[in-house]
Design a protein around this motif. Structure first.
Motif, PDB file in Angstrom:
ATOM      1  N   THR A  26     145.991  50.531  43.010  1.00 58.36           N
ATOM      2  CA  THR A  26     146.836  51.686  42.731  1.00 58.36           C
ATOM      3  C   THR A  26     145.951  52.841  42.286  1.00 58.36           C
ATOM      4  O   THR A  26     144.846  52.637  41.779  1.00 58.36           O
ATOM      5  N   PHE A  28     145.501  56.208  40.006  1.00 57.70           N
ATOM      6  CA  PHE A  28     145.770  57.205  38.975  1.00 57.70           C
ATOM      7  C   PHE A  28     144.470  57.975  38.802  1.00 57.70           C
ATOM      8  O   PHE A  28     143.393  57.374  38.673  1.00 57.70           O
ATOM      9  N   TYR A  57     155.769  58.434  46.525  1.00 61.88           N
ATOM     10  CA  TYR A  57     155.905  58.490  45.062  1.00 61.88           C
ATOM     11  C   TYR A  57     155.125  59.670  44.492  1.00 61.88           C
ATOM     12  O   TYR A  57     154.296  59.525  43.596  1.00 61.88           O
ATOM     13  N   ARG A  58     155.427  60.848  45.004  1.00 58.29           N
ATOM     14  CA  ARG A  58     154.766  62.077  44.570  1.00 58.29           C
ATOM     15  C   ARG A  58     155.465  62.571  43.288  1.00 58.29           C
ATOM     16  O   ARG A  58     156.306  63.451  43.311  1.00 58.29           O
ATOM     17  N   ASP A  59     155.079  61.991  42.168  1.00 66.62           N
ATOM     18  CA  ASP A  59     155.708  62.298  40.892  1.00 66.62           C
ATOM     19  C   ASP A  59     154.637  62.559  39.837  1.00 66.62           C
ATOM     20  O   ASP A  59     153.451  62.284  40.058  1.00 66.62           O
ATOM     21  N   GLU A  61     152.536  61.867  36.400  1.00 70.31           N
ATOM     22  CA  GLU A  61     151.878  60.625  35.994  1.00 70.31           C
ATOM     23  C   GLU A  61     152.812  59.688  35.228  1.00 70.31           C
ATOM     24  O   GLU A  61     152.885  58.488  35.539  1.00 70.31           O
ATOM     25  N   ARG A  64     155.326  58.074  37.477  1.00 67.91           N
ATOM     26  CA  ARG A  64     154.708  57.031  38.297  1.00 67.91           C
ATOM     27  C   ARG A  64     154.494  55.746  37.499  1.00 67.91           C
ATOM     28  O   ARG A  64     154.706  54.637  38.007  1.00 67.91           O
ATOM     29  N   THR A  67     157.769  54.052  37.145  1.00 68.24           N
ATOM     30  CA  THR A  67     158.171  53.431  38.409  1.00 68.24           C
ATOM     31  C   THR A  67     157.492  52.082  38.596  1.00 68.24           C
ATOM     32  O   THR A  67     158.146  51.080  38.920  1.00 68.24           O
ATOM     33  N   PHE A 255     149.838  52.428  45.929  1.00 67.91           N
ATOM     34  CA  PHE A 255     150.740  53.290  45.176  1.00 67.91           C
ATOM     35  C   PHE A 255     149.929  54.361  44.443  1.00 67.91           C
ATOM     36  O   PHE A 255     148.885  54.068  43.878  1.00 67.91           O
ATOM     37  N   PRO A 256     150.362  55.612  44.441  1.00 69.48           N
ATOM     38  CA  PRO A 256     151.624  56.151  44.974  1.00 69.48           C
ATOM     39  C   PRO A 256     151.513  56.672  46.399  1.00 69.48           C
ATOM     40  O   PRO A 256     152.483  57.198  46.936  1.00 69.48           O
ATOM     41  N   TYR A 262     157.862  50.866  48.083  1.00 70.68           N
ATOM     42  CA  TYR A 262     156.983  49.854  47.497  1.00 70.68           C
ATOM     43  C   TYR A 262     157.370  48.443  47.935  1.00 70.68           C
ATOM     44  O   TYR A 262     156.512  47.615  48.268  1.00 70.68           O
TER      45      TYR A 262
END
Length: 294
Positions: A26, A28, A57-59, A61, A64, A67, A255-256, A262
């Motif tokens: 994933t 971050f 998942y364009r959100d 931090e 995300r 989620t 992800f994301p 997902y």
């Protein structure tokens, strides 16, 4: 989080009796870096095979994180990777801070072939890094670059897993493919390499490499999904080897930055029909063993 997607993931975990999912692939990143990555995906550029790649998942931090946790993900990574010199050490500092404030994130680090790489890799190890990420395609470097000789030795001695994007998908680079990895392992045979995306599209060649090195593992990231199967289908003839390497395959989602829900990544594994024990290994037990998770 889409309710239907969340319900499928919850049902998947409950059917298998999993305490959670471990997702080792994933992303971050520092906010400005993540935005740049999303801009590149939006451009459908050559590094992603010149194809449309909408980010599901364009959100922000924290959204995300919520989620992932809502899906029952027990542990995950903050895969960062530099595309130029003088970037890796800064990314490592950010990732260390992110891990410190995000206990369910496996402390992640990275490196680039440059003078001083061994120093900041040593610093990352001393700070508690548990997994490294290397992106051969984006970084555009040979893994055997002499500037990385000390780094590979450090990571081999530390027995730290390294997720390495080295296959030639979704687009080939000058240094992607199995040959540079085979050469690297001849020099550092005890490396714990996790071949990202199952080595797509050179699946067979990377499976062949793993036959000779017990430390070579794979992550399932995007593999077997409709999106990947339409471009780089996993060969049906190799399905039995998925069973053979069942203790060396780990779930990853990307992800994301995925162009689908997902749950589809888990469904893609389930429809392989390799059995519940295999799914438990891949989605939890293997990573729990490697990273000492409960």
């Amino acid at each position: 989080m889409n309710e239907a997607d969340g319900a499928y993931v919850t049902g998947f975990r409950e059917r298998l009796g999993l305490p959670g999912i471990v997702d080792i692939h994933t992303h971050f990143m520092p906010e400005q870096v993540m935005r740049k990555v999303w801009e590149y995906f939006d451009s459908a550029g050559p590094l992603i095979g010149d194809r449309e790649w909408p980010i599901t998942y364009r959100d922000e931090e924290q959204v995300r994180l919520k989620t992932l946790r809502g899906f029952g993900v027990q542990a995950f990574t903050s895969l960062v990777y530099p595309h130029k010199p003088d970037m890796a050490a800064w990314l490592n500092e950010w990732a260390a801070d992110f891990a410190a404030r995000t206990p369910d994130c496996l402390h992640t680090a990275t490196f680039f072939p440059e003078h001083g790489a061994d120093s900041y890799v040593e610093a990352a190890l001393e700070a508690g890094a548990r997994i490294f990420k290397v992106h051969i395609q984006v970084g555009d470097f040979h893994p055997g670059d002499p500037l990385l000789t000390k780094v590979w030795g450090q990571l081999e001695d530390a027995r730290i897993p390294i997720i390495i994007h080295c296959g030639s998908g979704p687009a080939a680079g000058e240094f992607t493919g199995p040959e540079p990895i085979a050469a690297l392992l001849r020099r550092f045979p005890r490396l714990r390499l996790i071949i990202a995306h199952m080595g797509a599209p050179e699946y067979t060649e990377f499976l062949n490499i793993a036959q000779g090195y017990d430390g070579v593992m794979f992550d399932t990231t995007m593999t077997f999904t409709d999106f990947f199967e339409s471009a780089d289908p996993f060969p049906a003839a190799e399905h039995e080897r998925l069973r053979y390497f069942g203790d060396r395959i780990l779930f990853g989602s990307d992800f994301p930055n995925i162009p689908y829900a997902y749950g589809h990544a888990l469904y893609a594994l389930e429809r392989l029909d390799l059995g519940d024990d295999w799914l438990r290994q891949v989605c939890h037990d293997n990573a729990a063993r490697i990273f000492g998770l409960g």
